[in-house]
Write a protein that holds these residues in place. Structure first.
Motif, mmCIF file in Angstrom:
data_model
loop_
_atom_site.group_PDB
_atom_site.id
_atom_site.type_symbol
_atom_site.label_atom_id
_atom_site.label_comp_id
_atom_site.label_asym_id
_atom_site.label_seq_id
_atom_site.Cartn_x
_atom_site.Cartn_y
_atom_site.Cartn_z
ATOM 1 N N ILE A 158 2.553 9.167 -6.317
ATOM 2 C CA ILE A 158 3.064 10.528 -6.116
ATOM 3 C C ILE A 158 4.240 10.808 -7.045
ATOM 4 C CG2 ILE A 158 4.246 12.018 -4.447
ATOM 5 C CD1 ILE A 158 2.470 10.727 -2.278
ATOM 6 N N LEU A 159 5.143 9.848 -7.203
ATOM 7 C CA LEU A 159 6.293 10.061 -8.091
ATOM 8 C C LEU A 159 5.860 10.246 -9.550
ATOM 9 C CD1 LEU A 159 8.936 7.542 -6.687
ATOM 10 C CD2 LEU A 159 9.065 10.035 -6.693
ATOM 11 N N VAL A 160 4.858 9.504 -9.967
ATOM 12 C CA VAL A 160 4.382 9.657 -11.341
ATOM 13 C C VAL A 160 3.722 11.018 -11.526
ATOM 14 C CG1 VAL A 160 2.695 8.799 -13.015
ATOM 15 C CG2 VAL A 160 4.181 7.196 -11.814
ATOM 16 N N LEU A 161 2.964 11.458 -10.523
ATOM 17 C CA LEU A 161 2.290 12.752 -10.633
ATOM 18 C C LEU A 161 3.267 13.928 -10.561
ATOM 19 C CD1 LEU A 161 -0.932 12.124 -8.522
ATOM 20 C CD2 LEU A 161 -0.724 12.292 -11.012
ATOM 21 N N LEU A 162 4.423 13.761 -9.925
ATOM 22 C CA LEU A 162 5.402 14.840 -9.822
ATOM 23 C C LEU A 162 6.185 15.057 -11.118
ATOM 24 C CD1 LEU A 162 6.967 14.387 -6.269
ATOM 25 C CD2 LEU A 162 5.515 16.249 -7.075
ATOM 26 N N PHE A 215 11.417 4.375 -11.366
ATOM 27 C CA PHE A 215 11.810 3.046 -11.815
ATOM 28 C C PHE A 215 12.144 2.137 -10.632
ATOM 29 C CE2 PHE A 215 15.055 -0.021 -13.140
ATOM 30 C CZ PHE A 215 14.358 -0.687 -14.152
ATOM 31 N N THR A 216 12.880 2.669 -9.668
ATOM 32 C CA THR A 216 13.273 1.875 -8.497
ATOM 33 C C THR A 216 12.061 1.474 -7.670
ATOM 34 O OG1 THR A 216 15.379 3.058 -8.445
ATOM 35 C CG2 THR A 216 14.758 1.842 -6.464
ATOM 36 N N VAL A 217 11.191 2.427 -7.389
ATOM 37 C CA VAL A 217 10.002 2.113 -6.589
ATOM 38 C C VAL A 217 9.090 1.161 -7.350
ATOM 39 C CG1 VAL A 217 7.940 3.111 -5.533
ATOM 40 C CG2 VAL A 217 10.131 4.234 -5.242
ATOM 41 N N GLY A 218 8.990 1.337 -8.672
ATOM 42 C CA GLY A 218 8.177 0.422 -9.478
ATOM 43 C C GLY A 218 8.729 -0.984 -9.462
ATOM 44 N N ILE A 245 0.837 -1.204 0.000
ATOM 45 C CA ILE A 245 0.000 0.000 0.000
ATOM 46 C C ILE A 245 0.872 1.254 0.000
ATOM 47 C CG2 ILE A 245 -1.697 1.303 1.335
ATOM 48 C CD1 ILE A 245 -2.835 -1.417 2.235
ATOM 49 N N VAL A 246 1.912 1.258 0.832
ATOM 50 C CA VAL A 246 2.810 2.415 0.902
ATOM 51 C C VAL A 246 3.521 2.621 -0.433
ATOM 52 C CG1 VAL A 246 4.893 3.303 2.011
ATOM 53 C CG2 VAL A 246 3.089 2.271 3.402
ATOM 54 N N LEU A 247 3.988 1.523 -1.040
ATOM 55 C CA LEU A 247 4.661 1.628 -2.332
ATOM 56 C C LEU A 247 3.713 2.144 -3.415
ATOM 57 C CD1 LEU A 247 6.811 -1.627 -2.342
ATOM 58 C CD2 LEU A 247 7.659 0.716 -2.348
ATOM 59 N N ALA A 248 2.468 1.728 -3.374
ATOM 60 C CA ALA A 248 1.501 2.204 -4.368
ATOM 61 C C ALA A 248 1.281 3.704 -4.232
ATOM 62 C CB ALA A 248 0.179 1.453 -4.214
ATOM 63 N N PRO A 252 15.781 18.188 -15.615
ATOM 64 C CA PRO A 252 16.092 17.821 -14.234
ATOM 65 C C PRO A 252 15.302 16.620 -13.752
ATOM 66 C CG PRO A 252 14.566 19.640 -14.238
ATOM 67 C CD PRO A 252 14.916 19.363 -15.668
ATOM 68 N N ALA A 253 14.571 15.976 -14.627
ATOM 69 C CA ALA A 253 13.704 14.881 -14.225
ATOM 70 C C ALA A 253 14.451 13.556 -14.079
ATOM 71 C CB ALA A 253 12.573 14.726 -15.240
ATOM 72 N N GLY A 254 15.759 13.551 -14.207
ATOM 73 C CA GLY A 254 16.529 12.315 -14.107
ATOM 74 C C GLY A 254 16.342 11.610 -12.780
ATOM 75 N N PHE A 255 16.339 12.382 -11.682
ATOM 76 C CA PHE A 255 16.154 11.782 -10.368
ATOM 77 C C PHE A 255 14.768 11.169 -10.234
ATOM 78 C CE2 PHE A 255 14.450 12.252 -6.063
ATOM 79 C CZ PHE A 255 15.263 11.350 -5.394
ATOM 80 N N LEU A 256 13.748 11.886 -10.700
ATOM 81 C CA LEU A 256 12.374 11.367 -10.586
ATOM 82 C C LEU A 256 12.184 10.109 -11.420
ATOM 83 C CD1 LEU A 256 10.150 14.585 -10.600
ATOM 84 C CD2 LEU A 256 10.583 13.026 -8.711
#
Length: 114
Positions: free
Chosen positions: A18-22, A55-58, A10-13, A46-50
């Motif tokens: 949030i990461l996709v929306l940012l 990708f990592t969280v996914g 649930i937390v990962l979802a 600058p979106a390299g970090f996001l």
């Protein structure tokens, strides 16, 4: 263990959403990956970090989903019916008396009556 993985799912979802929306929305579709240079920071900006964080969280989300599926299948492979203790539910049939031996055939033929 399953509870911890479920809460983590649930937390990962939520974090993944949030990461996709940012991330910056781009109306150029797949043209963003061909090297278009519309921003000050270059093609990727600058979106390299996001992107890396998404990708990592996914990836963690996918592995967590596979682990949850495996553990649920392993844990809940049993049926409730397997735990029911059954006693003899059918009554035993009454004892059948032994049948006497068949009568022996007559040894001499009967004489006809005149």
């Amino acid at each position: 263990m399953i509870t911890i993985l479920f809460v983590a799912q649930i937390v990962l979802a939520v974090i993944l959403t949030i990461l996709v929306l940012l991330q910056k929305s781009s109306s150029i579709g797949l043209g963003a990956y061909s090297g278009s240079n519309e921003s000050v920071f270059g093609a990727k900006g600058p979106a390299g970090f996001l992107v890396k964080a998404t990708f990592t969280v996914g990836l963690i989300f996918v592995f967590n989903t596979i682990a949850l599926g495996y553990l649920y299948n392993k844990t809940y492979n049993k049926s409730v019916v397997d735990e029911i203790k059954t006693e003899q539910s059918m009554p035993t049939p009454p004892a059948v008396p032994e049948t006497p031996a068949a009568p022996a055939a007559p040894s001499a033929p009967a004489e006809p009556a005149e």
